[in-house]
Design a protein around this motif. Structure first.
Motif, PDB file in Angstrom:
ATOM      1  N   ALA A  22      17.086 -11.472  -5.691  1.00 50.70           N
ATOM      2  CA  ALA A  22      17.638 -12.797  -5.987  1.00 50.70           C
ATOM      3  C   ALA A  22      16.637 -13.651  -6.767  1.00 50.70           C
ATOM      4  CB  ALA A  22      18.045 -13.501  -4.696  1.00 50.70           C
ATOM      5  N   ALA A  23      15.373 -13.517  -6.442  1.00 52.27           N
ATOM      6  CA  ALA A  23      14.344 -14.339  -7.084  1.00 52.27           C
ATOM      7  C   ALA A  23      13.996 -13.869  -8.492  1.00 52.27           C
ATOM      8  CB  ALA A  23      13.082 -14.350  -6.226  1.00 52.27           C
ATOM      9  N   ARG A  24      14.332 -12.657  -8.830  1.00 53.81           N
ATOM     10  CA  ARG A  24      13.945 -12.094 -10.120  1.00 53.81           C
ATOM     11  C   ARG A  24      15.014 -12.266 -11.208  1.00 53.81           C
ATOM     12  NH1 ARG A  24      10.226  -9.990  -7.325  1.00 53.81           N
ATOM     13  NH2 ARG A  24       8.877  -8.273  -7.483  1.00 53.81           N
ATOM     14  N   THR A  25      15.938 -13.141 -11.032  1.00 55.42           N
ATOM     15  CA  THR A  25      17.021 -13.288 -12.002  1.00 55.42           C
ATOM     16  C   THR A  25      16.535 -13.813 -13.350  1.00 55.42           C
ATOM     17  OG1 THR A  25      17.578 -15.480 -11.161  1.00 55.42           O
ATOM     18  CG2 THR A  25      18.796 -13.607 -10.254  1.00 55.42           C
ATOM     19  N   HIS A  26      15.351 -14.376 -13.401  1.00 55.37           N
ATOM     20  CA  HIS A  26      14.827 -14.937 -14.651  1.00 55.37           C
ATOM     21  C   HIS A  26      13.892 -13.968 -15.370  1.00 55.37           C
ATOM     22  CE1 HIS A  26      16.503 -18.681 -13.328  1.00 55.37           C
ATOM     23  NE2 HIS A  26      15.799 -18.625 -12.235  1.00 55.37           N
ATOM     24  N   GLN A  27      13.631 -12.805 -14.805  1.00 52.87           N
ATOM     25  CA  GLN A  27      12.696 -11.835 -15.382  1.00 52.87           C
ATOM     26  C   GLN A  27      11.308 -12.445 -15.561  1.00 52.87           C
ATOM     27  OE1 GLN A  27      13.595  -8.782 -15.489  1.00 52.87           O
ATOM     28  NE2 GLN A  27      15.761  -9.122 -15.163  1.00 52.87           N
ATOM     29  N   ALA A  28      10.958 -13.345 -14.702  1.00 56.81           N
ATOM     30  CA  ALA A  28       9.642 -13.978 -14.738  1.00 56.81           C
ATOM     31  C   ALA A  28       9.218 -14.256 -13.304  1.00 56.81           C
ATOM     32  CB  ALA A  28       9.716 -15.282 -15.527  1.00 56.81           C
ATOM     33  N   GLN A  29       8.115 -14.909 -13.155  1.00 58.58           N
ATOM     34  CA  GLN A  29       7.652 -15.289 -11.826  1.00 58.58           C
ATOM     35  C   GLN A  29       8.627 -16.290 -11.221  1.00 58.58           C
ATOM     36  OE1 GLN A  29       5.530 -13.799 -10.218  1.00 58.58           O
ATOM     37  NE2 GLN A  29       3.562 -13.601 -11.203  1.00 58.58           N
ATOM     38  N   PRO A  30       8.863 -16.192  -9.913  1.00 54.64           N
ATOM     39  CA  PRO A  30       9.725 -17.202  -9.287  1.00 54.64           C
ATOM     40  C   PRO A  30       9.069 -18.583  -9.372  1.00 54.64           C
ATOM     41  CG  PRO A  30       8.961 -15.572  -7.666  1.00 54.64           C
ATOM     42  CD  PRO A  30       8.384 -15.196  -8.989  1.00 54.64           C
ATOM     43  N   SER A  31       9.899 -19.590  -9.395  1.00 57.69           N
ATOM     44  CA  SER A  31       9.380 -20.958  -9.406  1.00 57.69           C
ATOM     45  C   SER A  31       8.616 -21.210  -8.114  1.00 57.69           C
ATOM     46  CB  SER A  31      10.539 -21.945  -9.525  1.00 57.69           C
ATOM     47  OG  SER A  31      11.278 -21.956  -8.307  1.00 57.69           O
ATOM     48  N   PRO A  32       7.779 -22.235  -8.077  1.00 54.89           N
ATOM     49  CA  PRO A  32       7.072 -22.547  -6.832  1.00 54.89           C
ATOM     50  C   PRO A  32       8.019 -22.791  -5.657  1.00 54.89           C
ATOM     51  CG  PRO A  32       6.083 -23.734  -8.657  1.00 54.89           C
ATOM     52  CD  PRO A  32       7.336 -23.081  -9.191  1.00 54.89           C
ATOM     53  N   THR A  33       9.170 -23.387  -5.932  1.00 60.77           N
ATOM     54  CA  THR A  33      10.148 -23.647  -4.874  1.00 60.77           C
ATOM     55  C   THR A  33      10.699 -22.349  -4.311  1.00 60.77           C
ATOM     56  OG1 THR A  33      10.763 -25.665  -6.051  1.00 60.77           O
ATOM     57  CG2 THR A  33      12.256 -24.918  -4.322  1.00 60.77           C
ATOM     58  N   VAL A  34      11.053 -21.423  -5.189  1.00 58.46           N
ATOM     59  CA  VAL A  34      11.576 -20.132  -4.750  1.00 58.46           C
ATOM     60  C   VAL A  34      10.479 -19.334  -4.050  1.00 58.46           C
ATOM     61  CG1 VAL A  34      12.551 -17.931  -5.535  1.00 58.46           C
ATOM     62  CG2 VAL A  34      13.393 -20.084  -6.489  1.00 58.46           C
ATOM     63  N   ALA A  35       9.272 -19.345  -4.576  1.00 58.98           N
ATOM     64  CA  ALA A  35       8.160 -18.626  -3.947  1.00 58.98           C
ATOM     65  C   ALA A  35       7.906 -19.152  -2.535  1.00 58.98           C
ATOM     66  CB  ALA A  35       6.901 -18.752  -4.800  1.00 58.98           C
ATOM     67  N   ASP A  36       7.989 -20.457  -2.360  1.00 58.18           N
ATOM     68  CA  ASP A  36       7.806 -21.037  -1.034  1.00 58.18           C
ATOM     69  C   ASP A  36       8.919 -20.614  -0.085  1.00 58.18           C
ATOM     70  OD1 ASP A  36       6.388 -22.793   0.829  1.00 58.18           O
ATOM     71  OD2 ASP A  36       8.139 -24.110   0.629  1.00 58.18           O
ATOM     72  N   MET A  37      10.147 -20.536  -0.577  1.00 57.52           N
ATOM     73  CA  MET A  37      11.260 -20.105   0.263  1.00 57.52           C
ATOM     74  C   MET A  37      11.095 -18.633   0.656  1.00 57.52           C
ATOM     75  SD  MET A  37      13.800 -21.177   1.934  1.00 57.52           S
ATOM     76  CE  MET A  37      14.151 -22.766   1.182  1.00 57.52           C
ATOM     77  N   ILE A  38      10.626 -17.805  -0.273  1.00 57.94           N
ATOM     78  CA  ILE A  38      10.359 -16.402   0.055  1.00 57.94           C
ATOM     79  C   ILE A  38       9.332 -16.325   1.177  1.00 57.94           C
ATOM     80  CG2 ILE A  38       9.303 -14.268  -0.812  1.00 57.94           C
ATOM     81  CD1 ILE A  38      10.622 -14.925  -3.541  1.00 57.94           C
ATOM     82  N   ARG A  39       8.286 -17.134   1.094  1.00 58.89           N
ATOM     83  CA  ARG A  39       7.253 -17.159   2.138  1.00 58.89           C
ATOM     84  C   ARG A  39       7.852 -17.548   3.481  1.00 58.89           C
ATOM     85  NH1 ARG A  39       4.939 -20.932   4.689  1.00 58.89           N
ATOM     86  NH2 ARG A  39       5.641 -22.572   3.294  1.00 58.89           N
ATOM     87  N   LYS A  40       8.700 -18.561   3.510  1.00 60.69           N
ATOM     88  CA  LYS A  40       9.310 -19.014   4.757  1.00 60.69           C
ATOM     89  C   LYS A  40      10.223 -17.937   5.354  1.00 60.69           C
ATOM     90  CE  LYS A  40       9.048 -23.873   3.552  1.00 60.69           C
ATOM     91  NZ  LYS A  40       9.751 -25.062   3.104  1.00 60.69           N
ATOM     92  N   ILE A  41      10.971 -17.263   4.515  1.00 59.73           N
ATOM     93  CA  ILE A  41      11.864 -16.194   4.982  1.00 59.73           C
ATOM     94  C   ILE A  41      11.044 -15.046   5.554  1.00 59.73           C
ATOM     95  CG2 ILE A  41      13.493 -14.426   4.220  1.00 59.73           C
ATOM     96  CD1 ILE A  41      14.588 -16.591   2.230  1.00 59.73           C
ATOM     97  N   THR A  42       9.975 -14.669   4.851  1.00 62.96           N
ATOM     98  CA  THR A  42       9.108 -13.590   5.313  1.00 62.96           C
ATOM     99  C   THR A  42       8.461 -13.956   6.651  1.00 62.96           C
ATOM    100  OG1 THR A  42       8.696 -12.935   3.023  1.00 62.96           O
ATOM    101  CG2 THR A  42       7.167 -12.102   4.687  1.00 62.96           C
ATOM    102  N   GLU A  43       8.017 -15.184   6.784  1.00 66.00           N
ATOM    103  CA  GLU A  43       7.439 -15.624   8.070  1.00 66.00           C
ATOM    104  C   GLU A  43       8.460 -15.556   9.188  1.00 66.00           C
ATOM    105  OE1 GLU A  43       5.828 -19.532   7.316  1.00 66.00           O
ATOM    106  OE2 GLU A  43       4.033 -18.728   6.350  1.00 66.00           O
ATOM    107  N   ALA A  44       9.702 -15.941   8.905  1.00 64.21           N
ATOM    108  CA  ALA A  44      10.751 -15.882   9.928  1.00 64.21           C
ATOM    109  C   ALA A  44      11.014 -14.431  10.336  1.00 64.21           C
ATOM    110  CB  ALA A  44      12.033 -16.543   9.432  1.00 64.21           C
ATOM    111  N   LEU A  45      11.036 -13.518   9.383  1.00 59.90           N
ATOM    112  CA  LEU A  45      11.229 -12.107   9.685  1.00 59.90           C
ATOM    113  C   LEU A  45      10.083 -11.563  10.534  1.00 59.90           C
ATOM    114  CD1 LEU A  45      12.413 -10.883   6.177  1.00 59.90           C
ATOM    115  CD2 LEU A  45      13.792 -10.808   8.282  1.00 59.90           C
ATOM    116  N   ASP A  46       8.872 -12.005  10.249  1.00 60.75           N
ATOM    117  CA  ASP A  46       7.691 -11.494  10.947  1.00 60.75           C
ATOM    118  C   ASP A  46       7.410 -12.201  12.266  1.00 60.75           C
ATOM    119  OD1 ASP A  46       7.387  -9.732   8.864  1.00 60.75           O
ATOM    120  OD2 ASP A  46       5.844 -10.912   7.846  1.00 60.75           O
ATOM    121  N   ALA A  47       8.137 -13.265  12.562  1.00 54.77           N
ATOM    122  CA  ALA A  47       7.901 -14.030  13.797  1.00 54.77           C
ATOM    123  C   ALA A  47       8.424 -13.338  15.051  1.00 54.77           C
ATOM    124  CB  ALA A  47       8.524 -15.424  13.676  1.00 54.77           C
ATOM    125  N   ALA A  48       9.254 -12.326  14.863  1.00 50.31           N
ATOM    126  CA  ALA A  48       9.868 -11.639  16.015  1.00 50.31           C
ATOM    127  C   ALA A  48       8.856 -10.740  16.718  1.00 50.31           C
ATOM    128  CB  ALA A  48      11.061 -10.821  15.557  1.00 50.31           C
TER     129      ALA A  48
END
Length: 135
Positions: free
Chosen positions: A109-135
């Motif tokens: 989903a984040a790679r739709t621009h064929q470039a680096q994700p925006s800072p906002t998207v990168a931060d959301m990826i981090r939050k999602i990853t943390e939620a997955l790893d919190a279990a």
């Protein structure tokens, strides 16, 4: 190990996974949220194993809503943690499969621009990853 999931468990897994894609799409509002949602959903539908069957099932139990990204995150992030915790109790390999599947979907989903994700998207990826790893 055998995994036994109730209908509610399956709904939680689907809501969390598709909700994660929705969070990336919402974070990419200045870019192309529709493309992000499409690419993330394709990745989820391409999952394999028991998780692939759960995510590919035709269902109306995916409940992702909110008037803001914050409201959406309040639903999705805890659901991601709950989904991984549930799977870890029954089959750690399926928990890993679920985590990997969600990560692939949000990265797609984040790679739709064929470039680096925006800072906002990168931060959301981090939050999602943390939620997955919190279990």
């Amino acid at each position: 190990m055998s995994v036994t999931l109730t209908d509610q468990n399956k709904a939680t897994l689907r809501t969390a996974a598709y909700g994660a894609v929705s969070l990336i799409s919402a974070a990419d509002v200045a870019g192309s949220p529709h493309k992000a949602a499409t690419q993330g959903s394709i990745a989820l539908a391409s999952a394999t194993g028991m998780i692939g069957h759960v995510l590919a099932a035709k269902s109306k139990d995916i409940n992702v809503s909110g008037k803001s990204v914050a409201e959406l995150a309040d639903q999705v992030l805890p659901a991601l943690t709950a989904a991984v915790a549930l799977l870890k109790q029954q089959d750690p390999a399926e928990a890993a499969n679920y985590r990997d599947t969600v990560i692939v979907a949000i990265e797609a989903a984040a790679r739709t621009h064929q470039a680096q994700p925006s800072p906002t998207v990168a931060d959301m990826i981090r939050k999602i990853t943390e939620a997955l790893d919190a279990a």
